[in-house]
Design an enzyme around this catalytic site. Structure first.
Site: not given
Ligand code: AMP
Length: 615
Positions: A70, A171, A193
């Protein structure tokens, strides 16, 4: 309509969820784990593995095991972040023809979306085997701070994995959705996050099914992996000091060290001290060397305090952009595995002046939110309205290399901006347009999305032609550009020179390749199953021949023996069709032994409780 699953495609781990009776549920994988490592490993024969098995292989075959892909999604090879990743990753990161960072395993090159697609495919399989139905649609989450190239790369990964990506959602927004789905009262929430590779902060207002993101900020290259790397550096430094050997020069040793460092980091979230033992990690003329170290939580905290502090700048920025004061927030949600670290929790509590909410599972809440969004689209639960924002400004390059912003960051998406372009020289036959995303003043410091040449333009003095260009950011945060020649009213075809990323043709080719893989994998599976069945039948038939040789007609035995031999041969040849034929033939001839032994009676399995007698 089939189920739309929610997938949290994490740097380190993936999680898949669906909605059952209005409630989001995480789907465990075949090993029973609720998350699956985002790791792909390649064996010499080209076979690839995904998840826990792949992660285990990483220790022995680091150069053919891909972690944290990622971090390379949508990145140019020369970019600072790709270079940093290439330096630390045990696998080879190379430059693709178009300048992107790709991965090389053996002779073969893979784009990051291809590797991510392998992970997504695994998650799809996890869902399909649990739900017992084909899955073709998904909601995939991305860090809020992903730019257009990174989002497009994620959509490409979904396509390659055979999934229609119904929405890309951020997200933190997904986490807020899972947290506030049933919340009717208005609330202001900050979602912090910190995952394996990325950091996001979003400020949202939630009220009766409307999730309105007020601002978002973050860093797509800051996360738990940086903490692991800092720890690896420290342990390698200590080892070099005592032995003179630099473990960073040995990929296998480095990978073992990385595994242990992450494990130690996890342990230090619940204990104050931990041991790190790596026997036979290196050797020199004096013999083998072992790494044995004791690490205190306080030592880890000193080492990584600065990394965690880097998350606070974006938090400040997000509050300012949202026009909300810290004390006006009702809740702070912690998302991402790295928020399990006590120091992260205490720094967040200090910054926001209140203890974060503890009711959500930081590893699962994002996938659950994605599943809820999927269920809302499928009409299974009440509609939710996600009003997200674009994390980065969008604009074009103007004279002197200056970046001219058309859509400012934190604008609610979908959104649209128009601009009229013209020529700067007489009789110019085209208008060049360079689309960029970012916050810096000069074009070259921002992410280049695409270069367009609006052509042909009718010959005219400079400044006369008028071409209207429309920039759209859709709900996925993906940018689209259209052009119209206002002189003729014609919609112009624009020639796109993609700055990076995969073209539609690339995606098509990869899907075809993946199909071939699927066919070979399927063939391999069928062959293995046939072999198993054949070996079981050979075993019983050989025993039957041995035991009944004297009791049945010779021609029956001769036939069975011939069929046994033929089946052995087909197994050795690895020919699936021949094995299947041989299996059927032997089944028929071996029945004859049974028939001869038991007469022509049909026999069933003994009923429960019945005693089978040998005589
Ligand atoms: P995610 O991307 O959300 O899956 O987060 C993964 C990151 O969280 C990795 O860097 C993990 O090492 C880290 N992590 C998971 N569990 C813990 C824990 N108990 N303590 C500290 N970090 C953790």
């Amino acid at each position: 309509m089939g189920k739309i699953i929610g997938i949290d495609l994490g740097t380190t781990n993936c999680c898949v969820a669906f909605v059952d009776n209005g409630q989001p549920q995480v789907i465990p994988n075949a090993e029973g784990s609720r998350t699956t490592p985002s790791v792909v490993s390649f064996a010499k024969d080209g076979e690839r593995r995904v998840g826990n098995v792949a992660k285990r292989q990483g220790v022995t075959h680091p150069e053919s095991t891909v972690f944290a892909i990622k971090r390379l999604m949508g990145l140019a090879f020369e970019s600072k972040n790709a270079q940093k990743h290439a330096r630390l990753a045990p696998y080879r990161v190379v430059k693709s023809d178009r300048g992107d960072a790709w991965v090389q395993i053996g002779e073969k090159l893979y784009s990051p979306p291809e590797i991510s697609a392998m992970v997504l495919e695994k998650m799809r399989e996890v869902a399909e085997s649990y739900l017992g139905e084909d899955i073709t649609e998904a909601i995939i989450t991305v860090p809020a701070y992903f730019n257009d190239a990174q989002r497009s790369a994620t959509i490409a990964a979904g396509k390659i994995a055979g999934l229609e990506v119904r929405r890309i959602i951020n997200e933190p927004t997904a986490a807020a959705l899972a947290y506030g789905f049933e919340e009717k009262e208005g609330q202001r929430v900050a979602v912090y996050d910190l995952g394996g590779g990325t950091f996001d902060i979003s400020i949202l207002e939630i009220a009766s099914g409307v999730f309105s993101v007020k601002s978002t900020s973050g860093d797509t290259h800051l996360g738990g992996e940086d903490i692991d790397n800092a720890l690896v550096e420290e342990l390698a430094r200590r080892f070099k000091e005592s032995t003179g050997i630099d473990l960073r020069d040995d990929r296998v040793a480095l990978q073992r060290l990385k595994e242990q460092a992450e494990k130690a980091k996890h342990e230090l979230s619940s204990s104050l001290e931990t041991e790190i033992n790596l026997p036979f990690i290196a050797s020199d003329e004096t013999g083998p060397k072992h790494l044995e170290a004791t690490l205190k939580r306080s030592e880890l905290e000193i080492l990584v305090s600065e990394i965690i502090d880097q998350t606070l700048g974006p938090c400040e920025q997000a509050l300012t952009d949202a026009g909300i004061k810290r004390e006006e927030l009702d809740e702070i949600l912690l998302v991402g595995g790295q928020t399990r670290m006590p120091m992260v929790q205490s720094k967040v509590a200090d910054f926001f002046g209140k203890q974060p909410h503890r009711g959500v599972n930081p590893d699962e809440v994002v996938a659950m939110g994605a599943a809820l969004q999927g269920a809302a689209l499928a009409g299974e639960v009440e509609e939710v309205l996600l009003l997200d924002v674009t994390p980065l400004s969008l604009g074009v390059e103007t004279g002197g290399g200056v970046f001219h912003k058309l859509i400012i960051r934190n604008t609610t998406v979908p959104t649209r901006a128009r601009e009229i372009f013209t020529t700067s020289v007489d009789n110019q036959s085209f208008v060049p347009i360079h689309v960029l995303q970012g916050e810096r003043e000069m074009a070259e410091d921002n992410k280049s999305l695409a270069k367009f040449e609006l052509a042909p333009i009718l010959p005219a003095p400079r400044g006369v032609p008028e071409v209207e260009v429309t920039f759209d950011i859709n709900a996925d945060g993906v940018v689209n550009v259209h052009a119209k020649d206002l002189g003729t009213g014609r919609e112009q075809d624009i020639r796109v020179v993609v700055s990076s990323g995969l073209t539609e043709e690339d995606i098509k080719r990869i899907i075809e390749e993946a199909e071939t893989y699927k066919t070979t994998d399927e063939k391999r599976r069928v062959l293995a199953e046939l072999r198993n069945a054949a070996q079981a039948l050979l075993y019983t038939s050989e025993r039957a021949v041995e035991e009944c040789r004297e009791l049945v007609a010779e021609e029956v035995i001769v036939q069975v023996e011939a069929d046994i031999e033929a089946l052995h041969q087909s197994i050795d040849d690895g020919d699936a069709i021949a094995i299947k034929d041989g299996l059927e033939t032997l089944e028929l001839s071996a029945y004859k032994i049974a028939e001869a032994m038991y007469g022509n009676v049909e026999f069933d399995a003994p009923a429960k409780g019945e005693v089978q007698s040998d005589s």
